[in-house]
Motif scaffolding. Structure first.
Motif, PDB file in Angstrom:
ATOM      1  N   SER A  79     -47.842   4.441 -23.652  1.00 46.47           N
ATOM      2  CA  SER A  79     -48.792   3.734 -22.789  1.00 46.47           C
ATOM      3  C   SER A  79     -49.510   4.659 -21.811  1.00 46.47           C
ATOM      4  N   VAL A  80     -48.977   5.862 -21.593  1.00 43.18           N
ATOM      5  CA  VAL A  80     -49.596   6.774 -20.629  1.00 43.18           C
ATOM      6  C   VAL A  80     -50.084   8.070 -21.260  1.00 43.18           C
ATOM      7  N   LYS A  81     -49.808   8.249 -22.533  1.00 44.32           N
ATOM      8  CA  LYS A  81     -50.168   9.484 -23.209  1.00 44.32           C
ATOM      9  C   LYS A  81     -51.676   9.700 -23.130  1.00 44.32           C
ATOM     10  N   GLY A  82     -52.065  10.906 -22.751  1.00 43.92           N
ATOM     11  CA  GLY A  82     -53.482  11.220 -22.617  1.00 43.92           C
ATOM     12  C   GLY A  82     -54.047  10.925 -21.247  1.00 43.92           C
ATOM     13  N   ARG A  83     -53.316  10.181 -20.435  1.00 41.41           N
ATOM     14  CA  ARG A  83     -53.783   9.858 -19.077  1.00 41.41           C
ATOM     15  C   ARG A  83     -52.902  10.481 -17.997  1.00 41.41           C
ATOM     16  N   PHE A  84     -51.630  10.621 -18.267  1.00 46.36           N
ATOM     17  CA  PHE A  84     -50.680  11.161 -17.286  1.00 46.36           C
ATOM     18  C   PHE A  84     -50.234  12.549 -17.731  1.00 46.36           C
ATOM     19  N   THR A  85     -49.950  13.398 -16.751  1.00 47.88           N
ATOM     20  CA  THR A  85     -49.457  14.740 -17.045  1.00 47.88           C
ATOM     21  C   THR A  85     -48.318  15.081 -16.096  1.00 47.88           C
ATOM     22  N   ILE A  86     -47.200  15.467 -16.663  1.00 46.28           N
ATOM     23  CA  ILE A  86     -46.068  15.908 -15.856  1.00 46.28           C
ATOM     24  C   ILE A  86     -46.080  17.424 -15.779  1.00 46.28           C
ATOM     25  N   SER A  87     -45.761  17.937 -14.606  1.00 46.48           N
ATOM     26  CA  SER A  87     -45.673  19.382 -14.422  1.00 46.48           C
ATOM     27  C   SER A  87     -44.665  19.657 -13.319  1.00 46.48           C
ATOM     28  N   ARG A  88     -44.340  20.918 -13.144  1.00 46.48           N
ATOM     29  CA  ARG A  88     -43.391  21.261 -12.092  1.00 46.48           C
ATOM     30  C   ARG A  88     -43.654  22.663 -11.591  1.00 46.48           C
ATOM     31  N   ASP A  89     -43.254  22.888 -10.352  1.00 45.54           N
ATOM     32  CA  ASP A  89     -43.304  24.209  -9.740  1.00 45.54           C
ATOM     33  C   ASP A  89     -41.906  24.496  -9.230  1.00 45.54           C
ATOM     34  N   ASN A  90     -41.179  25.280  -9.981  1.00 39.51           N
ATOM     35  CA  ASN A  90     -39.784  25.535  -9.603  1.00 39.51           C
ATOM     36  C   ASN A  90     -39.664  26.400  -8.350  1.00 39.51           C
ATOM     37  N   THR A  91     -40.723  27.105  -7.992  1.00 45.89           N
ATOM     38  CA  THR A  91     -40.675  27.884  -6.753  1.00 45.89           C
ATOM     39  C   THR A  91     -40.767  26.975  -5.532  1.00 45.89           C
ATOM     40  N   LYS A  92     -41.301  25.782  -5.757  1.00 43.54           N
ATOM     41  CA  LYS A  92     -41.428  24.812  -4.671  1.00 43.54           C
ATOM     42  C   LYS A  92     -40.464  23.636  -4.826  1.00 43.54           C
ATOM     43  N   ASN A  93     -39.611  23.717  -5.837  1.00 47.35           N
ATOM     44  CA  ASN A  93     -38.658  22.629  -6.091  1.00 47.35           C
ATOM     45  C   ASN A  93     -39.359  21.277  -6.182  1.00 47.35           C
ATOM     46  N   THR A  94     -40.470  21.241  -6.879  1.00 48.42           N
ATOM     47  CA  THR A  94     -41.273  20.023  -6.935  1.00 48.42           C
ATOM     48  C   THR A  94     -41.727  19.743  -8.365  1.00 48.42           C
ATOM     49  N   VAL A  95     -41.674  18.480  -8.720  1.00 47.07           N
ATOM     50  CA  VAL A  95     -42.232  18.021  -9.991  1.00 47.07           C
ATOM     51  C   VAL A  95     -43.368  17.065  -9.666  1.00 47.07           C
ATOM     52  N   TYR A  96     -44.392  17.093 -10.500  1.00 47.37           N
ATOM     53  CA  TYR A  96     -45.594  16.314 -10.255  1.00 47.37           C
ATOM     54  C   TYR A  96     -45.856  15.361 -11.422  1.00 47.37           C
ATOM     55  N   LEU A  97     -46.578  14.310 -11.100  1.00 46.36           N
ATOM     56  CA  LEU A  97     -47.105  13.434 -12.140  1.00 46.36           C
ATOM     57  C   LEU A  97     -48.562  13.161 -11.788  1.00 46.36           C
ATOM     58  N   GLN A  98     -49.455  13.771 -12.527  1.00 47.01           N
ATOM     59  CA  GLN A  98     -50.884  13.508 -12.360  1.00 47.01           C
ATOM     60  C   GLN A  98     -51.215  12.263 -13.164  1.00 47.01           C
ATOM     61  N   VAL A  99     -51.729  11.266 -12.479  1.00 49.87           N
ATOM     62  CA  VAL A  99     -52.041   9.999 -13.142  1.00 49.87           C
ATOM     63  C   VAL A  99     -53.539   9.771 -13.070  1.00 49.87           C
ATOM     64  N   ASN A 100     -54.175   9.738 -14.217  1.00 53.23           N
ATOM     65  CA  ASN A 100     -55.622   9.566 -14.313  1.00 53.23           C
ATOM     66  C   ASN A 100     -55.977   8.285 -15.049  1.00 53.23           C
TER      67      ASN A 100
END
Length: 127
Positions: free
Chosen positions: A63-84
């Motif tokens: 349902s979210v494929k192509g619209r959402f993107t998961i990423s992470r920055d291990n130097t900042k101990n943070t994971v992101y979810l870009q939702v478009n």
């Protein structure tokens, strides 16, 4: 012990975008696979996206494929979810979760596979 704190939710019009963040405590964050789930009012919590310790491998709900993107920055101990391209049906509380394993190709979509959970951030999409 890992603590997860989500942020970045809000009210947005259909078609809009947000970037959700999940900040983690603990030095072992970089070793953990991470996931995002969501729960809409009156519905069960459902899988949204997941990635391995480096996000070299990612998984998405159809349902979210192509619209959402998961990423992470291990130097900042943070994971992101870009939702478009948000839709009203994306309205939910979004939760991040950590799996103590670095990689989980079989159970990434199952809540019980995850060891730590955040408190959630609300995303509301108006039509």
């Amino acid at each position: 012990q890992v603590q997860l704190v989500e942020s970045g939710g809000g009210l947005v019009q259909a078609g809009g975008s947000l970037r959700l963040s999940c900040a983690a405590s603990g030095r072992t964050f970089r070793n953990y696979a991470m996931g995002w789930f969501r729960q809409a009012p009156g519905k069960e919590r459902e899988f949204v996206a997941a990635c391995s310790w480096s996000c070299g491998t990612t998984y998405y709900a159809d349902s979210v494929k192509g619209r959402f993107t998961i990423s992470r920055d291990n130097t900042k101990n943070t994971v992101y979810l870009q939702v478009n391209s948000l839709k009203p049906e994306d309205t939910a509380v979004y939760y991040c979760a950590a799996d103590k394993r670095s990689y989980n190709s079989d159970g990434y979509f199952r809540e019980k596979e995850y060891d730590y959970w955040g408190q959630g951030t609300q995303v509301t999409v108006s039509s």
